[in-house]
Scaffold this motif. Structure first.
Motif, PDB file in Angstrom:
ATOM      1  N   ARG A 177       6.236 -10.302   1.563  1.00  0.00           N
ATOM      2  CA  ARG A 177       5.423  -9.111   1.795  1.00  0.00           C
ATOM      3  C   ARG A 177       4.050  -9.267   1.163  1.00  0.00           C
ATOM      4  O   ARG A 177       3.024  -8.949   1.761  1.00  0.00           O
ATOM      5  CB  ARG A 177       6.130  -7.903   1.199  1.00  0.00           C
ATOM      6  CG  ARG A 177       5.465  -6.608   1.510  1.00  0.00           C
ATOM      7  CD  ARG A 177       5.856  -5.559   0.513  1.00  0.00           C
ATOM      8  NE  ARG A 177       5.069  -5.679  -0.692  1.00  0.00           N
ATOM      9  CZ  ARG A 177       5.563  -5.585  -1.923  1.00  0.00           C
ATOM     10  NH1 ARG A 177       6.842  -5.399  -2.110  1.00  0.00           N
ATOM     11  NH2 ARG A 177       4.770  -5.712  -2.962  1.00  0.00           N
ATOM     12  N   LYS A 178       4.033  -9.796  -0.051  1.00  0.00           N
ATOM     13  CA  LYS A 178       2.750  -9.928  -0.732  1.00  0.00           C
ATOM     14  C   LYS A 178       1.847 -10.913   0.011  1.00  0.00           C
ATOM     15  O   LYS A 178       0.642 -10.657   0.188  1.00  0.00           O
ATOM     16  CB  LYS A 178       2.969 -10.386  -2.171  1.00  0.00           C
ATOM     17  CG  LYS A 178       3.651  -9.329  -3.007  1.00  0.00           C
ATOM     18  CD  LYS A 178       3.740  -9.728  -4.462  1.00  0.00           C
ATOM     19  CE  LYS A 178       4.419  -8.619  -5.251  1.00  0.00           C
ATOM     20  NZ  LYS A 178       4.360  -8.826  -6.693  1.00  0.00           N
ATOM     21  N   ALA A 179       2.421 -12.028   0.428  1.00  0.00           N
ATOM     22  CA  ALA A 179       1.606 -13.020   1.135  1.00  0.00           C
ATOM     23  C   ALA A 179       1.092 -12.435   2.448  1.00  0.00           C
ATOM     24  O   ALA A 179      -0.059 -12.667   2.849  1.00  0.00           O
ATOM     25  CB  ALA A 179       2.438 -14.275   1.402  1.00  0.00           C
ATOM     26  N   PHE A 180       1.934 -11.666   3.109  1.00  0.00           N
ATOM     27  CA  PHE A 180       1.524 -11.060   4.379  1.00  0.00           C
ATOM     28  C   PHE A 180       0.389 -10.061   4.151  1.00  0.00           C
ATOM     29  O   PHE A 180      -0.606 -10.033   4.870  1.00  0.00           O
ATOM     30  CB  PHE A 180       2.739 -10.376   4.999  1.00  0.00           C
ATOM     31  CG  PHE A 180       2.450  -9.702   6.303  1.00  0.00           C
ATOM     32  CD1 PHE A 180       2.286 -10.445   7.462  1.00  0.00           C
ATOM     33  CD2 PHE A 180       2.354  -8.309   6.384  1.00  0.00           C
ATOM     34  CE1 PHE A 180       2.009  -9.828   8.669  1.00  0.00           C
ATOM     35  CE2 PHE A 180       2.087  -7.685   7.580  1.00  0.00           C
ATOM     36  CZ  PHE A 180       1.918  -8.449   8.728  1.00  0.00           C
ATOM     37  N   MET A 181       0.543  -9.251   3.090  1.00  0.00           N
ATOM     38  CA  MET A 181      -0.468  -8.211   2.833  1.00  0.00           C
ATOM     39  C   MET A 181      -1.803  -8.806   2.445  1.00  0.00           C
ATOM     40  O   MET A 181      -2.862  -8.348   2.885  1.00  0.00           O
ATOM     41  CB  MET A 181       0.025  -7.267   1.748  1.00  0.00           C
ATOM     42  CG  MET A 181       0.750  -6.077   2.344  1.00  0.00           C
ATOM     43  SD  MET A 181       1.720  -5.075   1.213  1.00  0.00           S
ATOM     44  CE  MET A 181       0.779  -4.984  -0.234  1.00  0.00           C
ATOM     45  N   VAL A 182      -1.774  -9.847   1.640  1.00  0.00           N
ATOM     46  CA  VAL A 182      -3.050 -10.430   1.247  1.00  0.00           C
ATOM     47  C   VAL A 182      -3.731 -11.047   2.476  1.00  0.00           C
ATOM     48  O   VAL A 182      -4.959 -11.072   2.583  1.00  0.00           O
ATOM     49  CB  VAL A 182      -2.871 -11.430   0.085  1.00  0.00           C
ATOM     50  CG1 VAL A 182      -2.529 -12.815   0.575  1.00  0.00           C
ATOM     51  CG2 VAL A 182      -4.116 -11.461  -0.779  1.00  0.00           C
ATOM     52  N   GLY A 183      -2.896 -11.479   3.419  1.00  0.00           N
ATOM     53  CA  GLY A 183      -3.465 -11.983   4.670  1.00  0.00           C
ATOM     54  C   GLY A 183      -4.201 -10.889   5.424  1.00  0.00           C
ATOM     55  O   GLY A 183      -5.327 -11.085   5.893  1.00  0.00           O
ATOM     56  N   LEU A 184      -3.558  -9.717   5.518  1.00  0.00           N
ATOM     57  CA  LEU A 184      -4.227  -8.598   6.190  1.00  0.00           C
ATOM     58  C   LEU A 184      -5.578  -8.314   5.533  1.00  0.00           C
ATOM     59  O   LEU A 184      -6.594  -8.107   6.203  1.00  0.00           O
ATOM     60  CB  LEU A 184      -3.373  -7.330   6.094  1.00  0.00           C
ATOM     61  CG  LEU A 184      -2.066  -7.274   6.869  1.00  0.00           C
ATOM     62  CD1 LEU A 184      -1.390  -5.923   6.642  1.00  0.00           C
ATOM     63  CD2 LEU A 184      -2.323  -7.484   8.341  1.00  0.00           C
TER      64      LEU A 184
END
Ligand code: HEM
Ligand SMILES: [Cu+2]
Lengths: 209, 655
Positions: free
Chosen positions: A179-186
């Protein structure tokens, strides 16, 4: 939080990507989108301010006097490529490939660092060599604060990615780290979009008109 | 050496006025007293474990409300000081400079540190319970929001004794608020105190938006939500879209003052009008941020005590949506007189008047809810009923002000001051007092005394009218806003005397509310049922105060007024005990929010005095807190079935 019941839109979470596989992950990602909407208003206000003040140069240097296409193109290309590598990291995330994810994230922050370096250099050139610091005119105040806010966001993004890299290295890809990696991508893509507006509204219009 | 220390102290601390020395002494005494009591009774650990580190929405709500009441006291003292100064012509109780500071802190405190946090407190108490959830979407962020508000408020209030208060009005207009005309730290306090608490407000908006959208009990579709929850959903959307603009405006003015930028200074091409636009682009939606939630409270209370479902539920919702959209396109009505072109004024004039339509619709819906209802005149109901006519006067005078050509007459006169107090007091303040009495048993498990409650209502409401109805006429007679004294012989004196009497009466009413709180804490009737009012919504379906986990079983909802329906269907609502309990997953307490907000305070104070040796470590502390939080994985615990059984048995009811 995992404890609420979501039977309204009870989804079969096992089929979802890892970052959505827990209710908590889902909640946080939704909240992050809303946060990005608020960021959009924040940058929108800064753009509005800049556009109002663009012509208020108070006899100081104008956009045309200052901007040079070379460094600006370099910054743009570096940031766009970093967005691409950030996208690649999300693809590796979906494949549950920890090495690939970490690798592309590292490339992303390196490019981010190059971008910040170029921007600092640009600011330094204007403020020190060309005698155009933020206190010179309303136009320059608007310019430095709009771009500075974006630059601070990128810098914070770099710190954030480093934190996530450490967690990924230690814990591997779990629903939480995913989730964290995905959010930082956004977040990173969002900053790229903002840059495209900066490129158009600040540099292109500044060089042309 | 001694001399330089002396001169530093003279500049650092506000000096010269006996009232300030009195305040210094009382602040010091109260602080020492609090520390002494906590130490003597060994309550530090309790304070830290139960309150400062709590992420429980109910406790956070209580802390919001206590802090807001404290701020209401401070803002009220400011109001009384202004009224004392204006009672008679040519008074010298306050000088011009001091008066400016007092109306600035009064306005800022009332809006930012009373109205908003009070509402945030009530929504923290009620919304998760109303939707049958166990907490908000982000409990950590919720605690952080509270502490940011609290530290922002403390920073702002510090200006009173250290460095000097801001004096450019709550709207802080450029160029007067700029560094050139307003040197010193006062205005910096405004910018940073409000900024810090504003960041917390934005986080609250996101938090409740997600909570309401994603965490409703099974079966509770959007159009089955309680009306208060609807009002908070819509308010949260306004918060998310309005606050970032204010964040930017405050930051730009801070950069102007601290780093010599020229956003709002005319000298190097800046534009003071830009400030007015940015400020009110947030400022007008802000008035709906403090109004829509109380519309929600009144809807709940009127339906409960008329013993009917709310009339025109869907219309109520759509009118709030309409208000929220319109609230973003009316900001310019605050400066019709600043030289806009006629078409621009016409547009904003019409958009402002349009808001009266959905608002009027809501008024009629409340009236129709009352129609043929079995009305019970409890204290909350009295506040709600008084709201309707008193607020309507504020609304009607608002439409008068919206007519741009006429506004050239009313603008910045006491007519305007009377108008916005009619909406802010008869709307927001009546609403928060209404909600306070209504949800008090849910918060603490005992009732506020009804007799004292009714007395305080009547005294406050009548005094409000004594103070603010004559004020409209005073405005029409030409007395302007923010004027610190006036000559005799203008015919203004009698009205001013009457207004001051009214203001004192409101002070008495407030004191009685405070007394009632203390009295009822000792003698108040316990609420053993969890449903003292015959409520219609889910917060009344659980014990008072609700257990940490709110509901042992998440309720299932099939209609509006879910709890009323459950009571009708089943006679008693305690029939579901057959279902076995399951362990409940809850977030852990954490000290990071309060520590992080303290760093914000340090950074803010450093910026106020432009002491970067202090501001930079503060900022670094904030980043370290964020990183520390990111590395916390073990942030939940389970409440065991046994503990749930014990808790539920202890409340004397099983839900
Ligand atoms: C006891 C009740 C109150 C009294 C007697 C009172 C009285 C006053 C007075 C005398 C002024 C200054 C007028 C002037 O010199 O221009 C004022 C301004 C103001 N009041 Fe109140 N007030 C009360 C409660 C409130 C509340 C509850 C709110 C908001 C929730 C509020 C918001 C404001 C604002 C925003 C201003 C404008 C400040 C400025 O000009 O910058 N007041 N009030
Ligand atoms: Cu307005």
């Amino acid at each position: 939080m995992t404890h609420s019941l979501l039977s309204l839109n009870e989804k079969d979470r096992s089929k979802m990507p890892l970052e959505y596989s827990t209710e908590e992950g889902d909640l946080r990602i939704v909240g992050f989108w809303i946060f990005l909407a608020a960021e959009l208003v924040l940058f929108g206000t800064l753009f509005g301010t800049y556009l109002v003040l663009q012509s208020h140069t108070a006899g100081g240097p104008t956009a045309k006097d200052l901007f040079e296409i070379g460094p600006v193109m370099a910054e743009t290309i570096v940031l766009l490529v970093s967005s691409f590598t950030c996208g690649l990291s999300t693809i590796e995330l979906r494949r549950h490939n920890k090495k690939g994810l970490i690798g592309w994230l590292i490339v992303t922050i390196l490019l981010g660092l190059v971008f910040v370096g170029l921007e600092v250099n640009e600011f330094y050139t204007y403020a020190v060599h060309e005698g155009a610091p933020l206190s010179r005119s309303a136009f320059l105040s608007g310019f430095f604060v709009l771009l500075g806010t974006h630059g601070c966001h990128v810098s914070l993004g770099i710190v954030w990615i480093i934190g996530i890299l450490l967690q990924l290295a230690r814990r591997g890809i779990t629903p939480v780290t995913a989730r964290k990696a995905f959010m930082v991508g956004l977040y990173w893509h969002f900053l790229d979009v903002v840059w495209i507006f900066i490129f158009t509204a600040v540099y292109l219009t500044g060089l042309v008109i | 050496m001694i001399e330089s220390i002396k001169s530093f102290m003279g500049w650092f601390f506000v000096t010269g006025d006996p009232m300030i020395y009195g305040a210094d002494a009382s602040i010091a005494l109260v602080s020492i007293g609090i520390v002494a009591v906590l130490t003597y009774f060994k309550k530090w650990k309790w304070l830290w474990d139960e309150w400062l580190t709590s992420v429980d929405h109910k406790k956070i709500g209580i802390m919001y409300i206590l802090a807001a009441l404290l701020m209401l006291f401070r803002g009220g003292i400011d109001a009384l000081m202004m009224r004392a100064q204006l009672t008679l012509p040519n008074m010298h109780f306050l000088d011009a400079e001091h008066y400016n500071q007092v109306f600035t802190t009064h306005g800022t405190i009332m809006i930012i540190f009373v109205a908003m946090p009070f509402i945030f407190g009530l929504m923290n108490i009620a919304v998760p319970l109303q939707i049958g959830a166990r907490d908000v979407a982000y409990p950590f962020l919720n605690a952080l929001s509270f502490w940011l508000f609290f530290m922002g408020a403390m920073l702002f209030n510090l200006s009173f004794v250290i460095g000097g208060s801001p004096d450019a009005g709550w709207s802080s207009y450029a160029p007067y608020a700029g560094a050139e005309m307003n040197p010193g730290v006062g205005q910096n306090y405004y910018l940073l105190g409000v900024q810090i608490s504003g960041i917390g407000s934005l986080a609250t908006g996101i938090n409740f938006l997600v909570t309401i959208l994603k965490m409703r009990a099974p079966g509770m579709t959007l159009f089955k939500m309680p009306m208060f929850t609807w009002s908070i959903l819509i308010t949260s959307v306004i918060v998310v879209f309005a606050f970032p603009a204010f964040t930017v405006a405050l930051a730009l003015m801070t950069i102007d003052r601290l780093f010599g930028a020229h956003f709002f200074t005319i000298a190097a091409g800046g534009s003071p009008m830009l400030w007015a636009n940015l400020f009110w682009f947030w400022g007008h939606p802000e008035v709906y941020i403090v109004l829509l939630p109380v519309f929600g409270i009144f809807s709940e209370v009127i339906a409960t005590f008329a013993h009917k479902t709310l009339f025109g539920y869907a219309v109520m919702v759509w009118s709030m949506v309409a208000i929220s959209l319109l609230s973003f396109i009316t900001w310019l009505h605050h400066f019709f007189t600043m030289g806009n072109t006629a078409p621009v004024n016409a547009f904003f004039s019409i958009s402002t008047m349009l808001i009266a339509i959905p608002t009027g619709v809501k008024i009629f819906n409340w009236l129709f809810t009352l129609n043929k209802g079995r009305i019970q005149f409890t204290t909350p109901m009295l506040w709600a009923l008084a709201f309707i006519p008193n607020f309507t006067i504020g609304g009607v005078t608002g439409v008068m002000l919206a007519m741009a050509p006429a506004d050239y007459q009313y603008h910045n006169s006491y007519f305007l001051v009377a108008h916005f107090h009619s909406t802010l007091i008869a709307g927001t303040v009546f609403g928060i007092f209404c909600g306070l009495h209504y949800w008090w048993p849910k918060m603490f498990g005992y009732m506020l005394d009804e007799t004292k409650g009714k007395w305080s209502f009547w005294i406050f409401m009548i005094s409000f009218n004594i103070c603010f109805m004559p004020m409209y006429f005073l405005g029409l007679m030409g007395m302007t806003r923010r004027m610190y004294t006036y000559p005799a012989g203008l015919g203004w004196t009698p009205i001013n005397v009457v207004m001051t009497i009214g203001a004192v009466g409101m002070g008495v009413g407030f004191a009685l509310i405070a007394y009632n709180i203390v009295w009822s804490a000792i003698h108040g009737n316990k609420d053993k049922t969890g449903d003292p009012w015959g409520g219609r919504t889910l917060e009344w379906a659980t014990a008072s105060p609700a257990a940490e986990y709110n509901f042992a079983h998440i309720p299932e909802v099939s209609t509006r007024d879910a709890f009323a329906a459950m009571k009708e269907d089943k006679g008693v609502f305690t029939t579901k005990t057959a279902k076995p309990y399951e362990p409940i997953h809850m977030p852990n307490n954490t000290g990071i929010p309060v520590i992080m907000a303290t760093f914000m305070f340090i950074a803010g104070f450093g910026c106020v005095f432009e002491w970067y040796w202090m501001a930079v470590p503060g900022l670094i502390g904030i980043v370290i807190c964020m990183i520390a939080r990111s590395f916390v994985y073990d942030d939940h615990h389970y409440i065991s079935v046994n503990e749930i059984k014990r808790t539920e048995a202890g409340t004397g009811r099983l839900s």
